[in-house]
Design a protein around this motif. Structure first.
Motif, short mmCIF file in Angstrom:
data_model
loop_
_atom_site.label_atom_id
_atom_site.label_comp_id
_atom_site.label_asym_id
_atom_site.label_seq_id
_atom_site.Cartn_x
_atom_site.Cartn_y
_atom_site.Cartn_z
N ARG A 36 0.82 -1.21 0.00
CA ARG A 36 0.00 0.00 0.00
C ARG A 36 0.86 1.25 0.00
O ARG A 36 1.89 1.32 0.67
N LEU A 37 0.42 2.25 -0.76
CA LEU A 37 1.12 3.53 -0.80
C LEU A 37 0.67 4.42 0.35
O LEU A 37 -0.48 4.35 0.81
N GLY A 38 1.58 5.29 0.81
CA GLY A 38 1.27 6.21 1.88
C GLY A 38 0.54 7.45 1.40
O GLY A 38 0.39 7.68 0.20
N PRO A 39 0.11 8.29 2.34
CA PRO A 39 -0.64 9.51 1.97
C PRO A 39 0.14 10.44 1.04
O PRO A 39 -0.45 11.07 0.15
N HIS A 40 1.45 10.56 1.22
CA HIS A 40 2.23 11.47 0.39
C HIS A 40 2.37 10.98 -1.05
O HIS A 40 2.73 11.76 -1.94
N GLY A 49 -9.87 8.50 -2.79
CA GLY A 49 -10.86 7.49 -2.46
C GLY A 49 -10.39 6.07 -2.66
O GLY A 49 -11.09 5.12 -2.25
N SER A 50 -9.21 5.86 -3.25
CA SER A 50 -8.69 4.52 -3.49
C SER A 50 -7.98 4.00 -2.24
O SER A 50 -7.46 4.79 -1.42
N ASN A 51 -7.94 2.68 -2.09
CA ASN A 51 -7.21 2.11 -0.96
C ASN A 51 -5.71 2.03 -1.22
O ASN A 51 -4.93 1.72 -0.32
N GLY A 99 3.93 -0.07 -2.34
CA GLY A 99 4.25 0.65 -1.11
C GLY A 99 4.61 -0.29 0.03
O GLY A 99 4.55 -1.52 -0.10
N ASP A 100 4.97 0.28 1.15
CA ASP A 100 5.37 -0.54 2.31
C ASP A 100 4.99 0.15 3.63
O ASP A 100 5.78 0.21 4.56
N ILE A 101 3.74 0.63 3.70
CA ILE A 101 3.36 1.36 4.91
C ILE A 101 2.16 0.72 5.64
O ILE A 101 1.69 1.29 6.63
N PHE A 102 1.71 -0.43 5.19
CA PHE A 102 0.53 -1.05 5.79
C PHE A 102 0.91 -2.46 6.24
O PHE A 102 1.16 -3.33 5.40
N PRO A 103 1.03 -2.71 7.56
CA PRO A 103 0.76 -1.84 8.71
C PRO A 103 1.92 -0.89 9.02
O PRO A 103 2.99 -1.02 8.44
#
Length: 338
Positions: A139-143, A149-151, A157-161
């Motif tokens: 998952r991608l982070g906010p930046h 609206g997408s998850n 990415g590597d931010i979840f969790p």
């Protein structure tokens, strides 16, 4: 006059360890009780619910975007500088060094490797589980978000969790897990909860994580702490192997008898003599001393005079005399005639 060999640093470390208090007789090792199993199951269900909620782009994803657009770092800029430092309490390197130093001191004082081995096992579980989840979900982070609206899942990415959050839960929670008294465990549990909660919310404030990342990080760290009792037997076996290897190395280098001798067995414990022809002394390892390895015999002086057994010579101490006859016997001296 006694002779001594210059001790190396490693010799002094072993000698100091053997002078420290022995390992406590009754270590309060947490067990996988029914209450802990219930907590573990509930936390696992919460973990899976968060993952499903993000994968299905539910209300939780919409909440993530709302918090991101709120931009907390712009709402309260006066605390930004402080929180930039505070978030370090969830960073792996600095926290691991601080906690490992404290647990190393405890291992030194208690003559056991369990605190350090437990911490190492917790960090290993953290790297494997959280790292696999980060890479697997991507998952991608906010930046770096691309579509409102997408998850943002499966995009590399590597931010979840949240790694900062999970690391704060495990690193500071391990202190409560290893606490020696229930009262200390309660205080440290409260302290670790405050630190982990604040670190997670700090990452949301800084805009580096979604709020759902933090929720999953809390659950991931708590799962590791709750699962640690399952690894206690393995930790005990590893500690036994390490001490056995240490004793074998010491026996090879210094000629010391093996540490774990059976009760009542006479073991040869050599001491460095001033004269080369002095035979080694014998020491009986009794039942009272079988729980701990023999003291490290650094090259040093002979046995103190107060510890030596008095030697009583056989027979009478009175010097022989030609005219003295033992009692109960008749004299063989000739009697002169009248």
């Amino acid at each position: 006059m006694r002779t001594e060999r210059n001790l190396t640093r490693l010799d002094r470390v072993f000698a100091r360890l053997d002078r420290e208090p022995e390992r406590p007789a009754h270590l309060d090792v947490p067990r996988m009780s029914r209450h802990r199993v219930v907590l573990f199951s509930a936390t696992l269900a919460f973990y899976l619910a968060i993952v499903v909620a993000v994968l299905t782009t539910s209300w939780l994803v919409r909440f993530d975007w709302q918090v991101m657009f709120f931009r907390p770092y712009q709402q309260w800029p006066e605390i930004h500088a402080f929180l930039d430092y505070w978030v370090v309490l969830g960073q792996r390197g600095p926290t691991a060094v601080m906690v490992a130093a404290w647990l190393g001191w405890r291992s030194w004082r208690q003559h056991t490797l369990r605190p350090l081995l437990t911490f190492g096992a917790a960090l290993l579980l953290l790297n494997v589980t959280v790292g696999a989840a980060k890479i697997g979900m991507g998952r991608l982070g906010p930046h770096y978000a691309t579509t409102i609206g997408s998850n943002e899942m499966g995009l590399g990415g590597d931010i979840f969790p949240s790694g900062h959050t999970a690391n704060a839960v495990v690193t500071w929670g391990i202190l409560a897990y290893l606490a020696s008294t229930p009262r200390t465990r309660r205080y440290l549990s409260a302290l670790s909860a405050v630190v982990s909660l604040s670190v997670g919310l700090t990452t949301v404030y800084l805009g580096t994580h979604w709020i759902s990342d933090v929720f999953l990080g809390w659950a991931a760290g708590l799962l590791i702490l709750l699962a640690l009792p399952w690894f206690e037997p393995l930790i005990t076996r590893v500690e036994t192997v390490i001490f056995s290897l240490r004793e074998a190395w010491r026996a090879r280098r210094f000629g010391i008898a093996p540490a774990h001798a059976p009760s009542g067995v006479t073991a040869m414990v050599p001491q460095r003599a001033v004269l080369d022809e002095e035979p080694p002394l014998r020491e009986t390892i009794g039942a009272a001393r079988s729980a701990r390895a023999p003291a490290y015999l650094a090259p040093g002086p002979h046995t103190a005079r107060s510890e030596r057994s008095p030697v009583t010579p056989a027979g009478s101490r009175r010097p022989p005399h030609a005219d003295r006859v033992p009692r109960g016997t008749t004299s063989a001296r000739p009697v002169a005639g009248g």
